[in-house]
Structure formats: C-alpha cells, structure tokens
Motif scaffolding. Structure first.
Motif, PDB file in Angstrom:
ATOM      1  N   ILE A 193     -13.556  -2.710  -1.450  1.00 13.02           N
ATOM      2  CA  ILE A 193     -13.362  -1.399  -0.933  1.00 13.02           C
ATOM      3  C   ILE A 193     -11.894  -0.972  -0.711  1.00 13.02           C
ATOM      4  O   ILE A 193     -11.700   0.227  -1.121  1.00 13.02           O
ATOM      5  CB  ILE A 193     -13.910  -1.126   0.458  1.00 13.02           C
ATOM      6  CG1 ILE A 193     -15.587  -1.227   0.255  1.00 13.02           C
ATOM      7  CG2 ILE A 193     -14.032   0.020   0.935  1.00 13.02           C
ATOM      8  CD1 ILE A 193     -16.412  -1.253   1.236  1.00 13.02           C
ATOM      9  N   MET A 194     -11.046  -1.833  -0.366  1.00 10.98           N
ATOM     10  CA  MET A 194      -9.792  -1.722   0.039  1.00 10.98           C
ATOM     11  C   MET A 194      -8.894  -1.455  -1.210  1.00 10.98           C
ATOM     12  O   MET A 194      -8.427  -0.048  -1.052  1.00 10.98           O
ATOM     13  CB  MET A 194      -9.235  -2.977   0.569  1.00 10.98           C
ATOM     14  CG  MET A 194      -7.567  -2.804   1.066  1.00 10.98           C
ATOM     15  SD  MET A 194      -6.788  -4.474   1.070  1.00 10.98           S
ATOM     16  CE  MET A 194      -6.785  -4.957  -0.827  1.00 10.98           C
ATOM     17  N   THR A 195      -9.008  -1.978  -2.463  1.00 14.24           N
ATOM     18  CA  THR A 195      -8.557  -1.486  -3.497  1.00 14.24           C
ATOM     19  C   THR A 195      -8.942  -0.071  -4.239  1.00 14.24           C
ATOM     20  O   THR A 195      -8.239   0.553  -4.704  1.00 14.24           O
ATOM     21  CB  THR A 195      -8.415  -2.571  -4.371  1.00 14.24           C
ATOM     22  OG1 THR A 195      -9.825  -3.174  -4.735  1.00 14.24           O
ATOM     23  CG2 THR A 195      -7.850  -3.872  -4.234  1.00 14.24           C
ATOM     24  N   ALA A 196     -10.333  -0.151  -4.048  1.00 14.81           N
ATOM     25  CA  ALA A 196     -10.908   1.192  -4.744  1.00 14.81           C
ATOM     26  C   ALA A 196     -10.550   2.271  -3.955  1.00 14.81           C
ATOM     27  O   ALA A 196     -10.409   3.458  -4.567  1.00 14.81           O
ATOM     28  CB  ALA A 196     -12.344   0.954  -4.592  1.00 14.81           C
ATOM     29  N   ASN A 197     -10.169   2.235  -2.508  1.00 12.21           N
ATOM     30  CA  ASN A 197     -10.028   3.476  -1.868  1.00 12.21           C
ATOM     31  C   ASN A 197      -8.365   3.687  -1.558  1.00 12.21           C
ATOM     32  O   ASN A 197      -8.135   4.354  -0.976  1.00 12.21           O
ATOM     33  CB  ASN A 197     -10.685   3.386  -0.381  1.00 12.21           C
ATOM     34  CG  ASN A 197     -12.241   3.534  -0.788  1.00 12.21           C
ATOM     35  OD1 ASN A 197     -12.378   4.044  -1.611  1.00 12.21           O
ATOM     36  ND2 ASN A 197     -13.082   2.966   0.289  1.00 12.21           N
ATOM     37  N   SER A 198      -7.778   2.820  -1.965  1.00 16.10           N
ATOM     38  CA  SER A 198      -6.164   2.851  -1.964  1.00 16.10           C
ATOM     39  C   SER A 198      -5.519   3.909  -2.671  1.00 16.10           C
ATOM     40  O   SER A 198      -5.906   4.353  -3.886  1.00 16.10           O
ATOM     41  CB  SER A 198      -5.487   1.564  -2.635  1.00 16.10           C
ATOM     42  OG  SER A 198      -4.175   1.457  -2.413  1.00 16.10           O
ATOM     43  N   VAL A 199      -4.716   4.575  -1.692  1.00 16.57           N
ATOM     44  CA  VAL A 199      -3.976   5.721  -2.110  1.00 16.57           C
ATOM     45  C   VAL A 199      -2.594   5.833  -1.899  1.00 16.57           C
ATOM     46  O   VAL A 199      -2.364   5.271  -0.609  1.00 16.57           O
ATOM     47  CB  VAL A 199      -4.682   7.023  -1.266  1.00 16.57           C
ATOM     48  CG1 VAL A 199      -3.935   8.466  -1.776  1.00 16.57           C
ATOM     49  CG2 VAL A 199      -6.247   7.284  -1.663  1.00 16.57           C
ATOM     50  N   GLY A 200      -1.862   6.220  -2.752  1.00 18.27           N
ATOM     51  CA  GLY A 200      -0.324   6.267  -2.370  1.00 18.27           C
ATOM     52  C   GLY A 200      -0.039   7.092  -1.295  1.00 18.27           C
ATOM     53  O   GLY A 200      -0.438   7.990  -1.089  1.00 18.27           O
ATOM     54  N   ILE A 201       1.075   6.485  -0.414  1.00 21.23           N
ATOM     55  CA  ILE A 201       1.529   7.376   0.824  1.00 21.23           C
ATOM     56  C   ILE A 201       2.699   8.327   0.650  1.00 21.23           C
ATOM     57  O   ILE A 201       3.822   7.331   0.106  1.00 21.23           O
ATOM     58  CB  ILE A 201       1.566   6.495   2.050  1.00 21.23           C
ATOM     59  CG1 ILE A 201       0.288   5.982   2.172  1.00 21.23           C
ATOM     60  CG2 ILE A 201       2.090   7.349   3.278  1.00 21.23           C
ATOM     61  CD1 ILE A 201       0.188   5.018   3.469  1.00 21.23           C
ATOM     62  N   ASP A 202       2.948   9.418   0.623  1.00 16.46           N
ATOM     63  CA  ASP A 202       4.107  10.251   0.506  1.00 16.46           C
ATOM     64  C   ASP A 202       4.821  10.581   1.682  1.00 16.46           C
ATOM     65  O   ASP A 202       4.109  10.551   2.818  1.00 16.46           O
ATOM     66  CB  ASP A 202       3.754  11.579  -0.130  1.00 16.46           C
ATOM     67  CG  ASP A 202       3.520  11.243  -1.786  1.00 16.46           C
ATOM     68  OD1 ASP A 202       3.857  10.069  -2.193  1.00 16.46           O
ATOM     69  OD2 ASP A 202       3.006  12.231  -2.486  1.00 16.46           O
ATOM     70  N   TYR A 203       6.061  10.826   1.909  1.00 13.66           N
ATOM     71  CA  TYR A 203       6.827  11.350   3.066  1.00 13.66           C
ATOM     72  C   TYR A 203       6.126  12.539   3.555  1.00 13.66           C
ATOM     73  O   TYR A 203       5.773  13.413   2.745  1.00 13.66           O
ATOM     74  CB  TYR A 203       8.197  11.141   2.995  1.00 13.66           C
ATOM     75  CG  TYR A 203       9.017  10.203   3.036  1.00 13.66           C
ATOM     76  CD1 TYR A 203       9.157   9.476   4.099  1.00 13.66           C
ATOM     77  CD2 TYR A 203       9.469   9.415   1.555  1.00 13.66           C
ATOM     78  CE1 TYR A 203       9.762   8.328   4.093  1.00 13.66           C
ATOM     79  CE2 TYR A 203      10.228   8.317   1.701  1.00 13.66           C
ATOM     80  CZ  TYR A 203      10.316   7.662   2.931  1.00 13.66           C
ATOM     81  OH  TYR A 203      11.143   6.409   3.054  1.00 13.66           O
ATOM     82  N   PHE A 204       6.057  12.694   4.860  1.00 11.24           N
ATOM     83  CA  PHE A 204       5.337  13.683   5.525  1.00 11.24           C
ATOM     84  C   PHE A 204       4.050  13.836   5.455  1.00 11.24           C
ATOM     85  O   PHE A 204       3.173  14.692   6.158  1.00 11.24           O
ATOM     86  CB  PHE A 204       5.974  15.138   4.994  1.00 11.24           C
ATOM     87  CG  PHE A 204       7.226  15.196   4.933  1.00 11.24           C
ATOM     88  CD1 PHE A 204       7.998  15.567   6.193  1.00 11.24           C
ATOM     89  CD2 PHE A 204       8.136  15.134   3.648  1.00 11.24           C
ATOM     90  CE1 PHE A 204       9.437  15.776   6.174  1.00 11.24           C
ATOM     91  CE2 PHE A 204       9.513  15.270   3.943  1.00 11.24           C
ATOM     92  CZ  PHE A 204      10.121  15.425   5.253  1.00 11.24           C
ATOM     93  N   ASP A 205       3.248  12.653   4.847  1.00  9.60           N
ATOM     94  CA  ASP A 205       1.864  12.454   5.064  1.00  9.60           C
ATOM     95  C   ASP A 205       1.516  12.198   6.534  1.00  9.60           C
ATOM     96  O   ASP A 205       2.503  11.437   7.173  1.00  9.60           O
ATOM     97  CB  ASP A 205       1.135  11.390   4.389  1.00  9.60           C
ATOM     98  CG  ASP A 205       1.148  11.918   2.942  1.00  9.60           C
ATOM     99  OD1 ASP A 205       1.182  13.248   2.761  1.00  9.60           O
ATOM    100  OD2 ASP A 205       1.034  11.169   1.844  1.00  9.60           O
ATOM    101  N   SER A 206       0.445  12.650   7.013  1.00  7.65           N
ATOM    102  CA  SER A 206      -0.114  12.115   8.264  1.00  7.65           C
ATOM    103  C   SER A 206      -1.013  10.703   8.451  1.00  7.65           C
ATOM    104  O   SER A 206      -1.865  11.114   7.277  1.00  7.65           O
ATOM    105  CB  SER A 206      -0.591  13.065   9.195  1.00  7.65           C
ATOM    106  OG  SER A 206      -1.894  13.677   8.759  1.00  7.65           O
ATOM    107  N   ILE A 207      -0.831   9.797   8.924  1.00 13.74           N
ATOM    108  CA  ILE A 207      -1.673   8.555   8.671  1.00 13.74           C
ATOM    109  C   ILE A 207      -1.916   8.125   9.834  1.00 13.74           C
ATOM    110  O   ILE A 207      -1.616   8.402  11.098  1.00 13.74           O
ATOM    111  CB  ILE A 207      -0.883   7.404   7.736  1.00 13.74           C
ATOM    112  CG1 ILE A 207       0.393   7.149   8.676  1.00 13.74           C
ATOM    113  CG2 ILE A 207      -0.446   7.935   6.529  1.00 13.74           C
ATOM    114  CD1 ILE A 207       1.414   5.842   8.429  1.00 13.74           C
TER     115      ILE A 207
END
Length: 782
Positions: free
Chosen positions: A325-339
């Motif tokens: 699940i971890m690798t399948a749902n992995s999404v790159g994070i950009d600046y100004f994203d809320s996490i």
C-alpha cells in the motif's frame, strides 16, 4: 575412595615406544581401527542399553502425544507462532524477533496437511474446531521433536561412557519433566530449540571420540553434523548462541591441547595444526552460518506479498513486496502542499493547538510558555502543516517545485497560522531534549527565522531524492541545533490533554526519530498527481535485505523490556519459584500452568551445587599436596561432567546480563544440561571408574608401533572395558538403588502435577491449593 600424597604415587608404566619416536601412520591407523572394533563389539553386546533406549523412547512419545488435541483452543503464545505459520502459507510478509527456521517447520507441517492459512490465531481461547484449523498436526511437530529429545539425552550419556543407571536418570529427568512436556505439546519454538541443542551436544561428543582418527570419513561426518545442528539452534532462537558458546569453549580447549608439544598422541607440526583449525572453522562456523543464511533466503522467497510486517522495514525493502500500500499510494510532495505527518513507531500525528505550555513543570523547571506541539493519535485538522521553502520563490514561480532530501524547509501550522520551531529550552519530560513550539509569522520572519529552519533527511536517499508521501521515511533535523524531532509513548499531563510529547532528540542516529507523510489533503482528488501508475516490484540484493532485517530484529528484541504478569528472573529458575499460566477454562476449572517437575528441578539444582563443591574441595586438597582423586577419575570428572556443567552455565548465566522480558521457558536448555550433570554425578558419587578410552588408545598405539607384527599382544595393549564389566556387583547394586530412589521421586512429582500440564482433569479448590508448593499463582484456588 583412596587418599594419597602426591609424593607417594606409583611410578608410571613404561610403554614400548615414546610419543616422540617416529611412528608409522598406517600402523597407528590400524591400531585405532582395531580398538574401534573392540569397542564396537563391546557396545553391540550391551543389549540392556538398547532395551532401555527403546522403553524410554516409547514413554517419551506417549507422554508428549497423549491428549495432544486438548485443549481445542488457542493457548498462550500459539497466538504468535500459529499466526506466523498462517502468514507463511498465505505468502504474507510479517515481522518477528526470532529467526525463521522453527516457524518454517510449522508452515511445512501445515502445507503437508493442506492447510491454507485462513485462521490468524488472533486471541487466546479462539476455537480451532469452529475455524477448521488442523491444530493437532501443528502441535505434532514440537511433540515429535520433544519426544526425540529424550533418547538424545540417553545417547549423550551412553556415548560418553556412563553406566546405564546414570543414563536412565539423566534422560528420566527430561522424560518426566512437566515443563518439557508442556512446552512440546503446543505450537511453540522451544521444542525445536532444545532438540537441536541436544543433538549439537551429542554430535560433538561423537566427534570428540573420533579425535584419534582425524580427517577420516566419520570424523568429518560428526564435525559437519555438529555444525548443522548448531545452525538449527541459532536459526530457531538467538539464545542458540549459548550452544555455540558451549561447543566453542570445548573446541578451544581441544585446540589448545593439540598445540602441546608433549601431548600423548605426539606433537603436531604447525601445518598439521592449521589443518585442524581450518577444519573446525569450516565445520563449526562457516557451515552453520551458510545454513543460517539459507533459512533467511527461504523466508524472503516465501513472503513476497505485502503484510503486517511492512511497517518494520524501510520503504526500499517494502518496494520488494507485491501489493504494498505504501508504494502504491506514494505521491510526490511539492512546496506549499499541506501534509499530515506520523511517527513511524507510535503512529501519532504531529499536532498543535492554541494552548500554551505551563510556566513551570512539576519538577520546578521553567518552559517558554509557547504554543504546545504534541502528538495526537487521531486524524484532525490540527494535524495539517504546510511545507514552505527556507527562501521564498519569485512571485511568478511559486508552484511545481518538488521537495527533495536535504532541503531546508519551514512548516506552517495552518489552523493557528504559526511556524514550527525548536530552541534551547528543555522539553516537559526530558531535560536534555529541546522543546518544540510554534511562533507567529512576524517572529518566524524576524529574529526567530533561523530557529524555524529544518533539514529534511530522507532515509536511504541517494542525492537529492524526491520527497514522497508514505514511502518517504524521513528525519526532521533542526538546522541550528542539529536535534531530531522525536516522540515517545508516555503521555503528557492534563494540561496537554494527555497527548504525546514532541521534543528535539540530540541522538540524531536513533531509529525512533523517523516520520512519514500520511496524507496530502491539499491535493484535489481529481488531480493528475493522484493518478497511480502500475509499479514493478523492486529488486534488492539478499544480503542488503538480510542486514536490514537483522538490525530490526535486534532493535525490537532489545526493546522487549515491558513488564509481564508471568515474567520471572533467572535467579528464580533453578529453584522453580514460579511458572506461567498458559490457559484456563472457567466452566470445567481446567488450566494449563507451565511449571517444571519441582522434585526433578530441585534434585538437579542441588547436584549442580555439589559439583561446584567437589571442584572446590579437589582444588584445595591439591594445593595441600593431597590427591583425593586418581588421575583417570579426575580427568573424567573435569572433562566430561565439567563439559555438561559448562553447557548449563553457558545456557543460564548470560540471562543475568539481559534487560528484556524473561520467562521460565528460557531455562529449558540449561535444565537439560543440569540433567546430564545429575546423571554423571550420580555415577561419580559411587566411585565408578570411567572408560579410559584415551589411555587405551595411547597404549594401543604404543604397542602397535613397538611391535607392528603383534596384533594386540604388545605391552600396554588394553581393551575397552564395558561399564558393567568395570563395576563390581555391590557398586552396581548401590547405583541402581540410588537411581531407583531418584526416579521414583521424580515420577511421583511428575504425576502429581500432571493435571496442570495436560489441562485436565479440572481440579477442586482443595486440589489446586495442594499444588501451590511455593505459592504458585494458580487459578481456581478458591
């Protein structure tokens, strides 16, 4: 037993040739083979040993397999090892602190009977019948190994040259021991561990007996079998290293003797000694290690699907598992994203709320009275943080910049519009760790700017790797002070709503500093970034996976320090001061209480003290010039009984150095060794002469070399004397009487505690109280 002054010893008999004289290798080999044939003919005539072995083995199978289907419910640690067998059969990755060999045996048994692993042994008391689980087949595996352990103990005594009563007592202490029976009738690992340990000792005894015919076929066979058995011990549980310590100490002493230029068998050249050393390194270190690695390779090959063990491993490791699940749902994070960020170990979210730290803590220390930053176990909008660059981008180029490993970032708490900060103020619980708080924008862009900077370090990243959700495990390092953001399980007081403390850990290398991004709530569901591409399973070399798993195993093994209601200390074990409640059933008043046979354990522990006392007395008498033991008896006492005592000490004393949870079952290998000491001491106490095999060999070789044409007729030529021929009738009768008394007491203790071992029949309150010999915490005593 005679006592004589050393000055009054009789002169030694001369032999036909000295050890230093040139010898014929063929003559030496022929002499030894002739001696072996003599010993073999003596052994084949010992029908009483064979009959006793058959009877003991039969009883061992009866005591281990009788009523093995009861109870038909999950018992104690079957919740773990039964579950692991199911995971193997479903090819689902799991994590455990023990090596895989013992668990693979359970999976093999499940495969034999066609079980598909559908039941996960979640709770003690779950029904096997309702869930259609072949639990008897699973329990049959440890029962088989437990039954075979008993004749193995008998064979150790027999091969070591002890009398039949001594062999019966040693094996009988294991045969009629409630702890050994109880542990081998359930889906547990200790039967495999103890059996492999006993086979290791037996194989080494056989190997040692071949020392006068080095590098022969049988010599190599028993050396390699010792190594294979040792690999099985340590591939079952890491406490198997104590068996390595036992055999290793004996081998070191043996090699030290081979270096002696005045040794009875003749001195060895350094190249010859090098061959002996290399052979032992190969057979007892290299071969066991290769087998040990092999079981991990099997472990990885079987468990290729994502499962509950994923979280213990790095993202790189998890990418080798399908359906992760971890690798399948992995999404790159950009600046100004809320996490939202979660701590890898505790799963708490990084959280903040408007409440302030109190001015003073309970110990009188002063806080900054800044906004609280805590760990919160549930999803909440107060967990949302915006990722900002340390230096702002130009107005027309704000979006599309990917966050990368090594970047300096700032984190803005969206609900309170404040910025995460750490500074040189002690945290609430850890005076040596730094406080985490937040400050408003004017301070974050003003005099506190540097304190709001954090370095993002992605674990295992090479260069400027992209920062991703789920798979990007990272450490958040405060840039000015180099502390890592960290949390733990102890909740803060009411002023923080009993949430977790967040602080700055100065030990940056600590693995508990790792976090990951759980979600990116600012990305719309229909965003292109949310589209998943098919991912291929990643390949990672075996040794890299093995090393990572070893680190995780040792870390979590050392972390098993929490208390348990039935844990005990090593000082309790030899005296059997407490046991472990495995299973209870209120309706029938039945219970399984893991406890050894008190009579047998107390006898064995007493004789361990007797052994130590005899050694002390003998050393003291020799200091005063008095020989209370003849040379052969002393050699036998120190070399053979001493080896068994060494096995006991090596499997028992190291537990005093451990800080993890300990239970009575950890003493079972040491108890087996104490049974060997008991049998050997019983024979020694009645002053029985040993089989002096080494003297017979030396004399045989000397006679053979001195007169190669005479077969067995030279001076000094002796035959191997069976035990019953070298013991007078009176001595044998007294020995049998002592053995009979010991075994009668042991069998009585075993029978009295049987209802607690087999879980039936149920006992009345009065019957339970009668069995609370040392205040054992039994159920249904009222």
């Amino acid at each position: 037993m005679s006592v004589r002054q050393r000055g009054g010893q009789a002169p030694k008999k001369a032999v036909s040739s000295s050890p230093s004289s040139p010898t014929s290798p063929d003559a030496s080999r022929d002499a030894f083979q002739e001696l072996q044939e003599s010993a073999k003919s003596a052994v084949t005539s010992e029908w009483d040993y064979k009959l006793a072995l058959f009877i003991i083995t039969t009883i061992a199978f009866l005591t281990r397999f009788w009523g093995i289907n009861h109870p038909n419910e999950v018992v104690f640690d079957e919740v773990h090892f039964g579950k692991f067998a199911s995971y193997y059969l479903q090819r689902t990755y799991f994590f455990d602190v023990h090596p895989p060999f013992g668990k693979l045996l359970f999976a093999l048994m499940g495969w034999f009977v066609g079980y598909d692993g559908h039941f996960h042994f979640d709770n003690i008391g779950d029904s096997y019948i309702k869930n259609n689980v072949p639990y008897v087949a699973f329990r049959a595996m440890p029962a088989l190994l437990g039954a075979l352990t008993v004749p193995t103990v008998f064979l150790i005594m027999w091969e070591s040259g002890y009398t039949l009563p001594a062999a019966i007592v040693a094996s009988g202490l294991v045969l009629f021991d409630n702890a050994h029976i109880g542990q081998t009738r359930l889906i547990l690992l200790d039967a495999t561990l103890v059996f492999a340990m006993s086979v290791s000792v037996l194989s080494y005894v056989r190997f040692y007996k071949m020392r006068h015919d080095p590098f022969g076929r049988k010599w190599w066979k028993w050396l390699l079998l010792t190594g294979v058995a040792l690999s099985c011990v340590i591939s079952t549980k890491y406490v198997g290293v104590f068996t390595f310590l036992t055999i290793g100490a004996a081998v070191a002493l043996d090699l030290w003797g081979l270096l002696d230029i005045n040794r009875k068998g003749g001195s060895l050249s350094l190249p010859e000694f090098g061959k002996h050393f290399a052979a032992r390194v190969t057979g007892l270190i290299l071969v066991p290690f290769l087998f040990y690695l092999f079981w991990f390779q099997v472990h990885f090959a079987i468990l290729y699907r994502s499962g509950p063990g994923d979280d213990f491993m790095t993202p790189e490791f998890q990418e080798t598992l399908s359906d992760n699940i971890m690798t399948a749902n992995s999404v790159g994070i950009d600046y100004f994203d809320s996490i939202t960020m979660r701590h890898k170990e505790t799963k708490t979210y990084l959280h903040s709320h408007p409440d302030k730290y109190p001015l003073r803590y309970e110990d009188g220390r002063v806080s900054s009275q800044g906004q609280q930053v805590t760990g919160y176990p549930f999803n909440d909008t107060n967990n949302h943080w915006q990722v900002l660059p340390a230096q702002p981008f130009s107005e027309g180029d704000l979006h599309g910049h990917r966050v990368k490993s090594g970047d300096l970032i700032k984190l803005r708490h969206l609900i309170t519009d404040t910025y995460l900060l750490s500074h040189d103020v002690a945290s609430p619980y850890y005076p040596t760790n730094q406080e985490f708080t937040t400050v408003p924008l004017e301070q974050a862009d003003g005099d506190r700017f540097n304190d709001t900077l954090f370095e993002l370090r992605i674990e295992g990243a090479k260069g400027k790797a992209d920062f991703k959700s789920m798979s990007g495990h990272f450490k958040l390092i405060h840039y000015p002070t180099k502390v890592a953001m960290w949390t733990h399980t102890s909740p803060l007081p009411e002023w923080a709503y009993k949430q977790a403390e967040i602080n700055g850990n100065k030990n940056v290398q600590q693995t508990s500093n790792i976090w990951y991004v759980d979600n990116i709530p600012s990305i719309p569901a229909d965003s292109e970034r949310m589209k998943k591409e098919p991912r291929k399973v990643k390949y990672v070399p075996f040794l890299k996976k093995y090393i990572e798993l070893q680190r995780a195993i040792f870390f979590h093994n050392n972390a098993l320090t929490s208390s348990h209601p039935y844990s005990s200390q090593p000082i309790h074990w030899p005296f059997l001061l407490r046991g472990v409640s495995f299973w209870t059933q209120n309706d029938t008043r039945q219970q399984i209480y893991f406890l050894g046979n008190p009579v047998g354990w107390w006898i064995a522990s007493s004789l361990l003290a007797v052994f130590a006392g005899i050694v002390g007395a003998d050393q003291l008498s020799q200091r005063r010039g008095v020989d209370s033991l003849d040379e052969r008896t002393r050699s036998r006492f120190y070399n053979s009984t001493g080896f068994f005592f060494l096995a006991w000490a090596a499997h028992y004393l190291p537990f005093y150095l451990m800080g993890r949870q300990l239970f009575l079952h950890h003493y079972l290998p040491a108890h087996l060794a104490s049974a060997l000491v008991t049998g050997a001491l019983l024979e020694f106490i009645f002053n029985l002469d040993p089989i002096a095999l080494e003297e017979n060999v030396d004399a045989k070789l000397a006679g053979k070399v001195g007169n190669a044409n005479k077969k067995g007729g030279g001076p000094g030529t002796k035959r191997v004397v069976p035990a019953k021929e070298r013991i007078g009738g009176n001595g044998m009768l007294a020995l049998w009487g002592a053995a009979g008394v010991v075994m009668a007491m042991v069998i009585g203790g075993w029978y009295f505690f049987l209802p607690l071992t087999y879980g039936k029949p149920g006992l009345s309150a009065e019957e339970v109280v009668r069995r609370k010999w040392l205040g054992y915490d039994l159920h249904f005593a009222k």
